[in-house]
Design a protein around this motif. Sequence first.
Motif, PDB file in Angstrom:
ATOM      1  N   GLU A  98       0.630  -0.958  -0.279  1.00 46.74           N
ATOM      2  CA  GLU A  98       0.101   0.141  -0.612  1.00 46.74           C
ATOM      3  C   GLU A  98       0.527   1.394  -0.415  1.00 46.74           C
ATOM      4  OE1 GLU A  98      -2.890   0.017   3.182  1.00 46.74           O
ATOM      5  OE2 GLU A  98      -2.723   2.481   2.872  1.00 46.74           O
ATOM      6  N   ILE A  99       0.757   2.196  -0.922  1.00 48.37           N
ATOM      7  CA  ILE A  99       0.927   3.806  -1.093  1.00 48.37           C
ATOM      8  C   ILE A  99       0.090   4.860  -0.286  1.00 48.37           C
ATOM      9  CG2 ILE A  99       0.926   3.762  -3.553  1.00 48.37           C
ATOM     10  CD1 ILE A  99       3.633   5.190  -3.879  1.00 48.37           C
ATOM     11  N   GLU A 100      -1.022   4.732  -0.712  1.00 50.03           N
ATOM     12  CA  GLU A 100      -1.848   5.337  -0.308  1.00 50.03           C
ATOM     13  C   GLU A 100      -3.545   4.141  -0.640  1.00 50.03           C
ATOM     14  OE1 GLU A 100      -2.430   8.680  -3.010  1.00 50.03           O
ATOM     15  OE2 GLU A 100      -4.583   9.356  -2.625  1.00 50.03           O
ATOM     16  N   GLY A 101      -4.505   4.757   0.613  1.00 50.85           N
ATOM     17  CA  GLY A 101      -6.129   4.398   1.154  1.00 50.85           C
ATOM     18  C   GLY A 101      -6.811   5.783   0.441  1.00 50.85           C
ATOM     19  N   ILE A 102      -7.600   5.213  -0.397  1.00 55.15           N
ATOM     20  CA  ILE A 102      -8.951   5.802  -0.345  1.00 55.15           C
ATOM     21  C   ILE A 102      -9.670   5.413   0.262  1.00 55.15           C
ATOM     22  CG2 ILE A 102      -9.769   7.182  -2.191  1.00 55.15           C
ATOM     23  CD1 ILE A 102      -7.822   6.543  -3.949  1.00 55.15           C
TER      24      ILE A 102
END
Length: 503
Positions: free
Chosen positions: A305-309
């Motif tokens: 994971e680099i970003e969670g939306i």
Amino acid sequence: PANSMEELVSLCKRRGFIFQGSEIYGGLQGFYDYGPLGVELKNNIKAAWWRSNVYERDDMEGLDASIIMHRMVLRHSGHEATFSDPMVDNKKNGRRYRLDHLVKDQKEGVQAKVAELMGADPQNFAALVAALNANPAQASAALKDAGVRDPFSGEVGDWTEPRPFNMMFKTTIGPIADDDSYGYLRPETAQGIFTNFKNVVDSTSRRLPFGIAQIGKAFRNEITPRNFIFRVRELEQMEIEFFCTPGTDEEWHEHWLERRLKWWEDQGVPRGKIEILDVPKEDLAHYSKRTYDLMYDYPTLGHEEIEGIANRTDFDLGSHTKAQAELGIQARVDENHDSVAKLTIPHPETNKPVVPFVIEPSAGVDRAMLAVLAEAFTKETLENGSERIVLKLRPHLAPIKVAVIPLARNREEITSVAKAIKAELQGLGLGRVLYEDSGNIGKAYRRHDEVGTPYCVTVDFDTVGKGEDASLTDTVTVRDRDTLGQERVKISELAGWIREKLK
Ligand code: ATP
């Protein structure tokens, strides 16, 4: 792109991007220091994010909230009760591990054996971890019987039952350390946005939909920090809470997914390297209706994971508001008798007070830095057979925009021209311009390739009218990082030339 984490770690240390924290005292696990070039790259990434999400939109405001928060904030947010990871101890040596990391790090067969003993699907890792958490006694037995090894000692461990470990750093506030004087370092920046929702609405007259953006440090006492700056205990986040009318949330969720993928692309992290994980229902955080995790293909680590939306519904504002009963909150929230503010906004159609839904794109600065470096890292074999390492960073991210190099560092007529050029280019406001007289020109070029400087400007004897070719007076050599092409540019036209190229 980089082939391994090792080559990135080595470059970062060698060239001054990232150092181990507290290194001269043996280091402190999970803490890193950003060096002379690291701080520039990090600032540039944050500036690019801020530009895209605050300046280039008309529906966003910025915020910089404090790091230490009232414990009530983190109680009503749910962090006191649930911000924990499952931990197991090896009774043989007292070492502790995050349960899912421990199982994931085992050889294929061992993981399958654990799944078999737990009666779980060996193909579904998340389900296996859930099963281990739900049945601690059985989990402890399964870890032992499957022969789960201690990653540190390499021996089969004697494992305790897994238990939750809360990751928040607690600290005392003020001179009296009694039971009531503690607070927490925020584990995410988000809560500062929710607690300031009313302040921002009242002071800006915002109506739905609109968002609040924040960049700042967050602290998580990770059980096993690892993988360089990928999992650290002091991290930095770039978070947006985008408030919208209930019912429009799914559309906004898709909007932000697209927008964020586009942003990563603009930073040199292509779509093809990011997998979108539509997080399965059973793995969703308690507050989330739906979450997209952007999984970047990190060297050595694979997709992480680099970003969670996340679509967080009205859970957060609903948890922090007073008068919960009268507001028609849709999420399941715990009672709050501590808050003194009603966190509502007029519904755009009915004008009745409503608790908005929230879409949260949350990206890690440190993980962004790692991805940007990994993508930019290039090893090339030149025509003469030699190898060069070059960071093909997008110019707006490059730590140094231009290096100005005097060909002779003790010839005043040359150094004075080089210094004047440095001052002029610095004045363009593009970022750092370096006066570079640290070594011979070949070394300087190699160094600037490795740190991603787009252009090197060299002032030589021809520039000052003391070379062979009089027609070169008042010109400099500009070398292009990517093409290695060299061009003679008039000093009077240099600023415009550079500005155009770095646009
Ligand atoms: P993970 O599952 O990897 O622990 P998470 O799901 O807990 O991450 P979030 O709570 O969604 O992470 O945090 C949002 C973002 O913050 C992540 O996408 C990541 O970029 C960053 N982040 C979270 N924890 C860390 C950490 N320990 N070190 C560096 N960055 C982190």
